[in-house]
Motif scaffolding. Structure first.
Motif, PDB file in Angstrom:
ATOM      1  N   MET A   1      69.271  74.279  -7.674  1.00  0.00           N
ATOM      2  CA  MET A   1      68.758  73.042  -7.240  1.00  0.00           C
ATOM      3  C   MET A   1      67.129  73.943  -6.859  1.00  0.00           C
ATOM      4  N   GLN A   2      67.184  74.826  -5.896  1.00  0.00           N
ATOM      5  CA  GLN A   2      65.728  75.861  -5.347  1.00  0.00           C
ATOM      6  C   GLN A   2      65.341  76.095  -7.492  1.00  0.00           C
ATOM      7  N   MET A  23      67.127  64.964  -5.699  1.00  0.00           N
ATOM      8  CA  MET A  23      67.447  65.808  -5.535  1.00  0.00           C
ATOM      9  C   MET A  23      67.001  65.781  -3.877  1.00  0.00           C
ATOM     10  N   GLY A  24      66.346  65.344  -3.480  1.00  0.00           N
ATOM     11  CA  GLY A  24      66.093  65.462  -1.870  1.00  0.00           C
ATOM     12  C   GLY A  24      67.274  65.354  -1.210  1.00  0.00           C
ATOM     13  N   THR A  26      70.588  64.824  -2.249  1.00  0.00           N
ATOM     14  CA  THR A  26      71.529  65.282  -2.812  1.00  0.00           C
ATOM     15  C   THR A  26      71.207  67.130  -1.959  1.00  0.00           C
ATOM     16  N   SER A  27      70.153  67.254  -1.312  1.00  0.00           N
ATOM     17  CA  SER A  27      69.728  68.453  -0.815  1.00  0.00           C
ATOM     18  C   SER A  27      70.797  68.141   0.016  1.00  0.00           C
ATOM     19  N   GLU A  30      74.317  68.045   0.730  1.00  0.00           N
ATOM     20  CA  GLU A  30      74.951  69.582   0.716  1.00  0.00           C
ATOM     21  C   GLU A  30      74.979  69.692   1.805  1.00  0.00           C
ATOM     22  N   GLY A  31      73.664  70.088   2.400  1.00  0.00           N
ATOM     23  CA  GLY A  31      73.616  70.867   3.524  1.00  0.00           C
ATOM     24  C   GLY A  31      74.563  70.171   5.329  1.00  0.00           C
ATOM     25  N   MET A  43      78.985  71.676  -5.335  1.00  0.00           N
ATOM     26  CA  MET A  43      78.324  71.929  -6.555  1.00  0.00           C
ATOM     27  C   MET A  43      79.095  72.403  -7.309  1.00  0.00           C
TER      28      MET A  43
END
Length: 51
Positions: A1-2, A23-24, A26-27, A30-31, A43
């Motif tokens: 993603m990065q 995207m935000g 998902t981030s 994931e965290g 992922m």
């Protein structure tokens, strides 16, 4: 993603707001997942499901 975000910024591509939201989110998820189970790679699971 990065890596994706870096390319978007470098090439000055406009991304739809809904895509940015996904995207935000998902981030963030994931965290949280990494804190709950550091050994699980969400992922990798998503990539396997896409096949």
């Amino acid at each position: 993603m990065q890596q994706l975000l870096e390319k978007v910024r470098r090439h000055r591509v406009n991304v739809d707001g809904n895509v940015c939201t996904v995207m935000g989110t998902t981030s963030v998820l994931e965290g949280w997942q990494r804190k709950l189970d550091p050994g699980y790679n969400v992922m990798q699971t998503l990539l396997l499901k896409a096949d």
